[in-house]
Design an enzyme around this catalytic site. Structure first.
Site, PDB file in Angstrom:
ATOM      1  CB  THR A  96      -0.929   0.007   1.221  1.00  0.00           C
ATOM      2  OG1 THR A  96      -1.763  -1.147   1.173  1.00  0.00           O
ATOM      3  CG2 THR A  96      -1.798   1.255   1.232  1.00  0.00           C
ATOM      4  CE  LYS A 171      -5.337  -1.613   1.721  1.00  0.00           C
ATOM      5  NZ  LYS A 171      -4.042  -2.318   1.742  1.00  0.00           N
ATOM      6  CE  LYS A 239       2.378   1.781   4.639  1.00  0.00           C
ATOM      7  NZ  LYS A 239       1.839   0.956   3.524  1.00  0.00           N
TER       8      LYS A 239
END
Length: 293
Positions: A96, A171, A239
């Site tokens: 990701t 995502k 993150k």
């Protein structure tokens, strides 16, 4: 395309490698710490001493590393993937990461006669082990079709979302949805406890109604059982939320739920929870409600 180079054998990656081998692919591995790959090597994977060696010998190179800076390093450094893979190699970054970096990799690959897809995944380690990950892909349709069997060895919901970067944008949508959902699950469970109810019994009702979700059914049970082992690390979720927030800001899109969730998870990290699973928000929320944080 039977020879796969795989970089990153963490919580998700090790299961993905096993599923690739079960489907007949020859998999070579590189990680910063060889010890982390020993089980997979014993099961038939081949070790490569450097990224450049791995890239030169693979038809497909898959990466699933921790952070965007790690992605940039393994692709763009002199002895990295782009400078050492042959023409025709297909790269699949399943980290990701940022949509902008996905586009940068795809453009560099195209200049080299290679191809790159961004293909982040959704689903816990349980889904990775079962080969049932959701895989959100960005890239050229012809490259996607070339490696579709590879992706389908690791996931059952494999969708091409659009051009390079589209997988990462998808995502981000996923993580934004999860961020607010996790806060809701934590508050629902602690509310039930405060009301004197058995939260497990409460969950047996609400998980089958409109409130039902993976976060409630799977992670909610872990919260109740005080199981905070990581299926997905808090530090990686923070993150991801940072990437999503930065992307939303560039689009001038207000995302107050995401912003609040990120702040709460950052506080959890500051109190030692960075290597726990995302369900550890429950523990932190209870501490905070009781005035312990």
């Amino acid at each position: 395309m039977k020879k796969i180079g795989f970089i990153g054998t963490g919580v998700m990656g090790r299961h993905m490698v096993r599923n690739l081998m079960k489907h007949g692919y020859a998999v070579s591995l590189y990680t910063r710490t060889k010890r982390k790959a020993e089980e997979l090597l014993a099961e038939g994977a081949e070790w490569k001493e450097t990224i450049s060696e791995l890239a030169r010998e693979a038809d497909v190179v898959i990466t699933i590393v921790g952070f965007p800076e790690d992605v940039e390093e393994v692709y763009f450094k002199e002895d990295g993937i782009l400078n050492n893979a042959s023409g025709g190699t297909v790269f699949i970054d399943m980290t990701t990461s940022s949509p902008e970096l996905a586009v940068k990799i795809a453009e560099a690959a195209q200049r080299n006669g290679q191809a790159a897809l961004d293909a982040p995944v959704s689903g816990s380690d349980v889904f990775a082990e079962a080969g049932k990950l959701t895989i959100m892909t960005g890239g050229e349709p012809s490259s996607f079709e070339k490696v579709r069997p590879v992706l389908e060895a690791m996931g059952e919901n494999v969708v091409l979302q659009g051009p390079p970067g589209a997988g990462q944008h998808t995502k981000m949508s996923n993580q934004i949805a999860i961020a607010s959902t996790m806060m809701g699950v934590v508050e629902a469970i602690t509310y039930a406890e405060k009301a004197g109810l058995d939260p497990a019994v409460v969950m047996s009702s609400i998980e089958h109604g409109a409130a039902g979700s993976f976060s409630l059914s799977k992670l909610g049970k872990k919260m109740i059982g005080n199981d905070f082992e990581p299926g997905f690390y808090v530090k990686h979720f923070v993150k991801d939320m940072g990437i999503a927030l930065a992307s939303a800001e560039r689009m001038e899109l207000p995302v107050p739920g995401l912003r609040l969730a990120k702040e709460m998870y950052e506080e959890l990290m500051e109190n030692g929870g960075e290597n726990e699973g995302t369900q550890a928000l429950y523990k932190y929320y209870k501490w905070k409600a009781e005035g312990n944080v």
